[in-house]
Enzyme design. Structure first.
Site, PDB file in Angstrom:
ATOM      1  CE  LYS A  46      -4.390   1.327   0.331  1.00 23.38           C
ATOM      2  NZ  LYS A  46      -5.138   1.015   1.564  1.00 23.38           N
ATOM      3  CG  HIS A  47      -0.240   4.776  -0.046  1.00 19.35           C
ATOM      4  ND1 HIS A  47      -0.781   5.401  -1.146  1.00 19.35           N
ATOM      5  CD2 HIS A  47      -1.246   4.685   0.856  1.00 19.35           C
ATOM      6  CE1 HIS A  47      -2.055   5.683  -0.911  1.00 19.35           C
ATOM      7  NE2 HIS A  47      -2.365   5.258   0.286  1.00 19.35           N
ATOM      8  CD  GLU A  99      -6.982   0.335  -6.673  1.00 21.90           C
ATOM      9  OE1 GLU A  99      -7.133   0.077  -7.882  1.00 21.90           O
ATOM     10  OE2 GLU A  99      -7.403   1.369  -6.131  1.00 21.90           O
ATOM     11  CG  ASN A 130      14.641   6.056  10.259  1.00 21.36           C
ATOM     12  OD1 ASN A 130      15.706   5.860   9.716  1.00 21.36           O
ATOM     13  ND2 ASN A 130      14.393   7.155  10.948  1.00 21.36           N
ATOM     14  CG  HIS A 138      15.871   7.955   1.715  1.00 25.17           C
ATOM     15  ND1 HIS A 138      17.164   7.478   1.712  1.00 25.17           N
ATOM     16  CD2 HIS A 138      15.585   8.272   2.994  1.00 25.17           C
ATOM     17  CE1 HIS A 138      17.647   7.529   2.957  1.00 25.17           C
ATOM     18  NE2 HIS A 138      16.711   8.003   3.750  1.00 25.17           N
TER      19      HIS A 138
END
Length: 523
Positions: A274-275, A327, A417, A523
């Site tokens: 998710k995301h 999805e 993190n 990141h």
């Protein structure tokens, strides 16, 4: 349009297109294998060597690099000086250039040796393409098979001619093609000579699909593919469902790259994303078991997520996945039963790839920043039991060690993190993207407590788990928070100035801890 030069490597659609040109009164010039293919199809074609007065030579390296070719492409038809030069030197105009290039990218993809790759670098083709594209005020240039039919339609709509706007579009296609070709050659050569930071770096892609919008509705977006054969969302077959969105593509890529960390020969595995962050990852005796265990890590976040599997999808697992809104599902393959189950879910997209990407295969990753972009190697880092250094008085048990290695693979794919709790081959708490590692540790534990309450368990599943941290603990506080949550063993890179303090805290808490010597920031 009265005269065309055709010289193509990919002969898909060539004969029908050439017939269409000839039927519209266009004289055909050609070279080598292209001319042979046209003649074998019964078309009248004139060899370029007849026009230039020079034979093809040097194994075909020299055939179109001649003033009678380039003059015919570059002459400005309404410039008296150019017209006079053409007349003086016997240069006839060329109104249409049809060229696609030597298959350099495909040659590299096949793993050919250096000399073979070099031999597949086209010289005459790009030179002609750039000449014709520059002179698009008078010349049409076609570099893609997809433009054959539109060109014939354009001629039919304009009495055998083409409009300037149409030729401008073709010129843009042409320059993009030569740019992509040069990017492929320069990128390959940088790798071949071992230069990790060449003076100039270029990337290119081919449009796969325009997208409805980007990350948000006010952003325009499109999806491009780079031509590589790495299995994933770019190479997948979509069996059903509406078009993928920008966020779908990004999240599906993250999910499939994560699940590929788990060798299917060692058992089924499932990752739910998710995301771009995992909300559940697990192994199981069956694919269904793996999905259920991954789902039970964070059922709330799994709603509307992306499911990735490391083995072909079966009908029973598909039924379980279809029980909630999902999805996208991506897997190496899917049986007919699974496809039938998903057929009733019109908004669910099913993608199959035929294989898993190799998590150890080298490659480049890049990211835009203001005024430039960052380029780095893909994170192919991995550890084996032999790479681990036990730094506490207590060594992890065999079961703890297996879970530590599992947690480490997952942590590699969690935004920093990153904190990942694992028990019994399944994540039981994930903390992602926090500014403080302590906060990630607490969030992951809290998610475990919330799921225990939802599932009616007597205690959070984080009790008796192991924990992975993508980077070292700079202070003992994060480690102690994990111990308080119930973790019994820790895997982390090590390397902090306070390692000794952290190790002492682990020993005092009765934890087993291993160092990997490797970090996995994301990141």
């Amino acid at each position: 349009m009265s005269r065309a030069l055709l010289s193509v490597s990919d002969k898909t659609g060539l004969v029908d297109f050439a017939r269409g040109l000839a039927a519209r009164g266009v004289e055909l010039l050609s070279t080598g294998g292209t001319a042979q293919a046209l003649r074998e199809a019964g078309l009248a074609v004139r060899d370029v060597s007849e026009v230039t007065g020079f034979p093809e030579m040097m194994d075909g390296r020299v055939k179109t690099l001649h003033p009678k070719v380039h003059g015919g492409l570059l002459a400005v038809r309404d410039d008296p000086g150019h017209v006079a030069a053409m007349a003086a030197h016997g240069i006839a105009p060329i109104d249409l250039l049809v060229v696609n290039l030597y298959p350099f990218e495909a040659t590299v993809a096949k793993g050919a040796d250096y000399d073979t790759c070099v031999e597949n670098i086209d010289i005459g083709g790009p030179a002609m393409i750039r000449a014709a594209a520059k002179n698009h005020a008078f010349v049409a240039v076609v570099t893609d098979v997809e433009d054959y039919a539109p060109l014939l339609a354009e001629m039919d709509a304009n009495g055998g001619a083409t409009r300037l706007g149409f030729r401008r579009t073709l010129a843009q296609h042409a320059y993009a093609r030569t740019a992509a070709y040069d990017a492929a050659v320069s990128g390959w050569m940088a790798g071949a000579i071992g230069d990790p930071a060449p003076r100039r770096r270029a990337f290119a892609g081919t449009l796969a699909q325009p997208l409805r919008y980007g990350e948000n509705p006010h952003q325009r977006a499109a999806f491009y593919v780079d031509g590589s054969s790495r299995p994933g969302v770019a190479t997948a077959k979509q069996w059903q469902g509406k078009e993928l969105s920008y966020n779908n593509i990004n999240d599906t890529d993250a999910a499939f790259e994560l699940v590929a960390e788990f060798d299917p020969a060692e058992g089924p595995a499932c990752a739910i994303i998710k995301h771009a962050n995992p909300c559940g990852v697990a192994r199981g005796a069956t694919l269904l078991d793996a999905y259920r265990a991954a789902y039970d890590c964070d059922r709330t976040s799994a709603f509307g997520g992306i499911v990735a599997l490391n083995r072909p999808l079966d009908a029973r697992t598909a039924e379980e996945i279809a029980a909630i809104f999902t999805e996208v599902v991506i897997a190496p393959d899917a049986d007919e039963g699974a496809k039938a189950v998903f057929a009733a879910k019109k908004n669910l997209r099913l993608l199959t790839t035929g294989a898993l990407p190799d998590p150890k295969a080298p490659g480049l990753a890049f990211r835009q920043v203001s005024g430039g972009f960052l380029v780095q190697d893909r994170d192919t880092g991995f550890v084996t039991p032999a790479d681990l250094k036990v730094v506490t008085r207590r060594a992890p048990s065999e079961a703890e060690l297996a879970d530590l290695l599992f947690a480490w693979k997952v942590a590699k794919h969690v935004k920093s993190n990153a904190i990942v709790y694992v028990r019994g081959g399944a994540t039981v708490g994930i903390g992602a993207g926090q500014m403080s590692r302590v906060d990630s540790t607490r969030i992951a534990a809290r998610k475990s407590a919330d799921m225990a309450e939802a599932l009616g368990l007597a205690e959070p599943t984080v009790k008796g788990s192991v924990v992975a941290s993508d980077a070292f603990f700079p202070f003992p506080d994060g480690l102690l928070t994990a111990a308080e949550a119930g973790a019994t063993a820790v895997i982390q890179p090590g390397g902090s100035m306070r390692d000794a303090e952290v190790i002492a805290a682990a020993d005092a808490a009765g934890l087993a801890m291993v160092f990997t010597g490797q970090r996995h920031f994301r990141h």
